[in-house]
Every structure is written in structure tokens, then in C-alpha cells.
Design an enzyme around this catalytic site. Sequence first.
Site, PDB file in Angstrom:
ATOM      1  N   LYS A   1       0.822  -1.184   0.134  1.00 29.46           N
ATOM      2  CA  LYS A   1       0.009   0.112  -0.019  1.00 29.46           C
ATOM      3  C   LYS A   1       0.921   1.170   0.054  1.00 29.46           C
ATOM      4  O   LYS A   1       1.878   1.289   0.620  1.00 29.46           O
ATOM      5  CB  LYS A   1      -0.862  -0.128   1.237  1.00 29.46           C
ATOM      6  CG  LYS A   1      -1.978  -1.147   1.461  1.00 29.46           C
ATOM      7  CD  LYS A   1      -2.717  -0.600   2.602  1.00 29.46           C
ATOM      8  CE  LYS A   1      -3.864  -1.797   2.897  1.00 29.46           C
ATOM      9  NZ  LYS A   1      -4.992  -1.755   1.880  1.00 29.46           N
TER      10      LYS A   1
ATOM     11  N   ARG B   1      -9.958 -11.601   2.644  1.00 32.33           N
ATOM     12  CA  ARG B   1     -10.935 -12.826   2.237  1.00 32.33           C
ATOM     13  C   ARG B   1     -10.107 -13.846   2.099  1.00 32.33           C
ATOM     14  O   ARG B   1     -10.878 -14.968   2.227  1.00 32.33           O
ATOM     15  CB  ARG B   1     -11.263 -12.492   0.667  1.00 32.33           C
ATOM     16  CG  ARG B   1     -10.266 -12.524  -0.373  1.00 32.33           C
ATOM     17  CD  ARG B   1     -10.502 -11.565  -1.634  1.00 32.33           C
ATOM     18  NE  ARG B   1     -10.600 -10.128  -1.420  1.00 32.33           N
ATOM     19  CZ  ARG B   1     -11.126  -9.246  -2.418  1.00 32.33           C
ATOM     20  NH1 ARG B   1     -11.532  -9.877  -3.573  1.00 32.33           N
ATOM     21  NH2 ARG B   1     -11.099  -8.027  -2.363  1.00 32.33           N
TER      22      ARG B   1
HETATM   23  N1  BES Z   1      -7.781  -3.656   4.873  1.00 28.38           N
HETATM   24  C1  BES Z   1      -7.994  -3.577   3.353  1.00 28.38           C
HETATM   25  C2  BES Z   1      -9.521  -2.671   3.005  1.00 28.38           C
HETATM   26  C3  BES Z   1      -9.633  -1.257   3.679  1.00 28.38           C
HETATM   27  C4  BES Z   1      -9.392  -0.147   3.241  1.00 28.38           C
HETATM   28  C5  BES Z   1     -10.167  -1.163   4.978  1.00 28.38           C
HETATM   29  C6  BES Z   1      -9.676   1.113   3.709  1.00 28.38           C
HETATM   30  C7  BES Z   1     -10.080   0.048   5.701  1.00 28.38           C
HETATM   31  C8  BES Z   1     -10.027   1.121   4.996  1.00 28.38           C
HETATM   32  C9  BES Z   1      -8.175  -4.493   2.437  1.00 28.38           C
HETATM   33  O1  BES Z   1      -7.295  -5.732   2.946  1.00 28.38           O
HETATM   34  C10 BES Z   1      -7.605  -4.229   1.126  1.00 28.38           C
HETATM   35  O2  BES Z   1      -6.566  -3.788   0.941  1.00 28.38           O
HETATM   36  N2  BES Z   1      -8.587  -4.423   0.091  1.00 28.38           N
HETATM   37  C11 BES Z   1      -8.047  -4.202  -1.081  1.00 28.38           C
HETATM   38  C12 BES Z   1      -8.709  -5.153  -2.203  1.00 28.38           C
HETATM   39  C13 BES Z   1      -8.359  -5.020  -3.558  1.00 28.38           C
HETATM   40  C14 BES Z   1      -6.729  -5.276  -3.575  1.00 28.38           C
HETATM   41  C15 BES Z   1      -8.931  -5.856  -4.375  1.00 28.38           C
HETATM   42  C16 BES Z   1      -8.755  -2.801  -1.517  1.00 28.38           C
HETATM   43  O3  BES Z   1      -9.636  -2.393  -0.941  1.00 28.38           O
HETATM   44  O4  BES Z   1      -7.926  -2.031  -2.443  1.00 28.38           O
HETATM   45 ZN    ZN Z   2      -5.355  -5.473   2.385  1.00 28.99          ZN
END
Ligand code: BES
Ligand code: ZN
Length: 509
Positions: free
Chosen positions: A279, A353
Site C-alpha cells: 500500500k 478474504r
Molecule cells: N484492509 C483493506 C481494506 C480497507 C481499506 C480497510 C480502507 C479499511 C480502510 C483490504 O485488505 C484491502 O486492502 N483491500 C483491497 C482489495 C483490492 C486489492 C482488491 C482494496 O480495497 O484496495
Molecule cells: Zn489488504
Amino acid sequence: MNIKVASEPIKDFKSQALVLTVFEEEKDSIDKYTTLDENLSKKLNRLIESKEVSGKYKEFTILHTSDELLVDRVIIMGVGKRKDFTLDKLRAVVSIASRNARRMNLHSMVIPVGFQGITIDAEQCSTAIVEGVMLGLYRFQKHKSKKAEDFMVIKDLTILLKDDTYREKFEGGIKKGIALSNSTNFTRDVVNEPANFMTPEMFASEAEKVAKENGLIIKVLNKDEIEKENMHAFLAVNKGSINPPRLVVLEYNGGEPTDKVLGLVGKGVTFDAGGLSLKPSDAMFRMHCDMAGAGAVLGAMEAIAKQKLKVNVVGVMPLTENLVDATSYKVGDVIGSREGKTIEVLNTDAEGRLILADALSYIRSYKKIDYLIDIATLTGAIVIALGHFCSGMMGTDETLINTIKEAADVSGERVWQLPLFEEYKSQIKSDIADLENVGGRPAGSITAGMFLKEFVGDVPWVHLDIAATAIMDESIMAYAKDPFLPKEGATGVGTRLLYYVAELLAKKY
Ligand code: BES
Ligand code: ZN
Ligand code: ZN
């Protein structure tokens, strides 16, 4: 905080603050407090007539008394139009009054109820008042060496009744409000802890404390035991971490052995850096809160046990970090899962997931589950779909979906249903494995839900995506509906919602 009900006339009651609620556009609103002192009623009516007090929702006015009452001041809270009145608004205005009381360093507060001629459930009313105070005053101060102040500044809170007709119900509501507020604030504390203070092992020891104090059965699986369970997807996420994973299983048996069992699964990523699909820094901020689903399950189970609900509940919390290392799982890896399905990892940041897939599979073999709910800070896409004022909900069972909607009406933690049409499945089909862990940009929250659906078998199931509601920052709070939410950090969302789901199921079966 000492919280009680009383039923003496307001004018005989001694307190630092009397909180009165007034409706918008109702001149005689104040007259309804029939036991208020005549002189004071006149003053209040003058304020209303001059429109200095309009009764608009969240309006705050303070009036100092001289000798007419034993209370030092009156806090007049606008609650909006009578026809729009909700428990949520009551909770909100009480929290505004409480925060102002803190600002003024007041330690006692009295709130009369039953004078306004509205029909609201006595128990729910007192629960909402207690929550308004206890959730509204919450702060996360643990890591400040010099604590700013005693933030739970109100020591004596009294709910003042017109008479004793519903006294027991009000008292029951207070007890429930205390349990729900303590558990929600506990969830907030756990979720707010920075990642170096809340590793999977530390979370497990918090769960052990909750279990011990409330007589819950607990089982904590370590890495070897998780390996023995063939939880390959869960373990893949943990590969980049020195801190080992934990799987916490909590069981509460308040119902008969033959009663239905509610299964709760909460995402417990104690820090989500994204893995090799790293990230950017801005997006990584607050990713220590990525275990808010697990926190909600833990807090809800505590409240369920405290309230001795006649229901059987199993909670499963998979806990791991998602970090970057030479040992991290990689983009393109094909991994297994406890269910036997193979997964092509197209993005290591879609880790929630993966750990939930194995936890959903595990809970179904741990015990026969009749209703299954998972709760997770799962997708950034839910922010785009719904914004910050409701959680996303999707699932396979209308009864359970409706029960959750009903629970949300009481808790005020709104949910909004998204569809799981079969066609979305095509987005997570892989060329080389059974599934892909991402489904592209369209409907990102739904394809995450479709992925989870592959791991719930035939059990009636609902997925709650709390990525947009579990964490607050000031820019959101500036227009948020709930003043009882903290300005920054964990909201504790899900704790009260899941509690009410269990309460409704206990009544139904
Ligand atoms: N933990 C994140 C989701 C999240 C985003 C929680 C903002 C709280 C605030 C999750 O694990 C994630 O990173 N999801 C990705 C999925 C994508 C790679 C398909 C996302 O939402 O960008
Ligand atoms: Zn994530
Ligand atoms: Zn995550």
C-alpha cells in the site's frame, strides 16, 4: 459512573446539569415538564417564543439557574421535529450534552424522560441515554504519558421518570446500556491499539481475559495447529511476518443444546501493509485497525455473555499481519485453502478474504452453525459504493438479512444490502486455479463477497463490510450523523449490531 433512575419532582433534584430535550416548532414543548418550577418554565418558554431556542436537531443552549431549582444549570437540547424522532437522535443529543458537560468539568447530570408524550420503548430509551453518555465521552488515551483529563467525567447520571410505572424497564435498559457501552468502548480500545501493541498473540490474550471474566469457552490455535487444520490461505498471508498467527475460537452457550447456533467470524489483520502489493503510505495509515471485525466479534460476545442472552454463539477470529518480506506470499502464487479450493493470488493486499475463507470453513466444521455472519474491514471499494454512513451487507439468507436490518434499526449502526448475482462470479474465475482473489475494479465489494460465498457451504450467511464505518477521521466526522462516535480512530461498529442480532435470534428461537 453511577447511573440510576429516580422519580422525584425535577425541582427537588440536585445536580450540576439538567438536560431537557425540546422539539422543533413546538411552543408548548416545555410545558410538558409539568414538575418543572413555574419560574423556570416561563424563562424556557420565553427562549422558545423569541426563537433563541428553536428545537432544531443538535441545537445546544445553556441556561443558568438562580434559586428556582436545585440544579445549577439547564442544558436545552434540540431534538428536531417530533415526527422525525429516533433513538439515534436521542443518543446523539445526549452525547452532545455530555461532551459539553465535560468541557465545563461537570460531574453530575440528570435527564428527565417520559414528559414529552412520545411513545418509545422504556428499555431502549434508557439504553440510548446511557450509550449517549458512555460512548460520547470515550477517548483513547492509553499511550499519553500525561492523561489530558479524566474523560469519563460524569460520575452521577440520573434518568428522572415521571412516575414508577416503567421503572424496572428503565433499570433494565440502564444495565444493558452499560454492558453495550463498555463492550463497544472495549472494542474501540482493542482496535485503536497500534500494531506493536496488538499482535495476533496480544489479541488472543485479550480474548482469553474476556473468556475468563465471562465464563466463555476459548480455544486458541497456534501456528502448528493452524497448519494441522490445513488453513493454507490463512498461512499464506502470515508468511511475511515474524509474529505468528493465531486463530481464536470463543463459545458462549446461553441457550439449550438443541437451540440454533449463531456463528460469527471477524477479520483480524493486526496490520495490513498490503504485502508485496504494498500500500502507499497514506493508505497504510490506520491499517492497525484492520482487525476491527475481530474486535467487534470479541466485544459482541462479551456483551452477549454479560447480558446472559439465551442463545448459543461461536466466534472465530483469524489473526495475522500482512507484511513485506523475502518470505512473503507473492503475486501470481497459487495457494490452497482449508476447503480444498485453490486460489490464484493476483493481489496480496486482498488478504482479508483469504483468512476469512479458511475461518468460514473452520467454523462450519467446529460446530453445526445455523446462521453465519462475517464482519470485516474488507474493501476500500465499499467507501466508493456507500460512503461512511452505513456498512455494506450481502448474503444468502433473507431471514438473516432481515434480522440484521432489524438489529441495525435498534443499534443505529446502519447497513445497506448489495446484491450477489451469480454473474459476478465470472470476475473471480481463474485460468489456472479455482478462484482468483480479486475481481477487478467493477463492484469490488461484491466480488469480495462472492469470493467468501465459496467458503460458506449451505449455511445461511451474511457478510458485513465495515471498511468505511469502523474507522473515523475528523474529515468524516465533520459531516457524520453520530456525535457519539469518537472524532478519530475506531468507532466500535458491529459490537452493538451483532449483540442485537443475537438478542433477536434468542427471541425468535
Ligand atoms: N484492509 C483493506 C481494506 C480497507 C481499506 C480497510 C480502507 C479499511 C480502510 C483490504 O485488505 C484491502 O486492502 N483491500 C483491497 C482489495 C483490492 C486489492 C482488491 C482494496 O480495497 O484496495
Ligand atoms: Zn489488504
Ligand atoms: Zn486488509
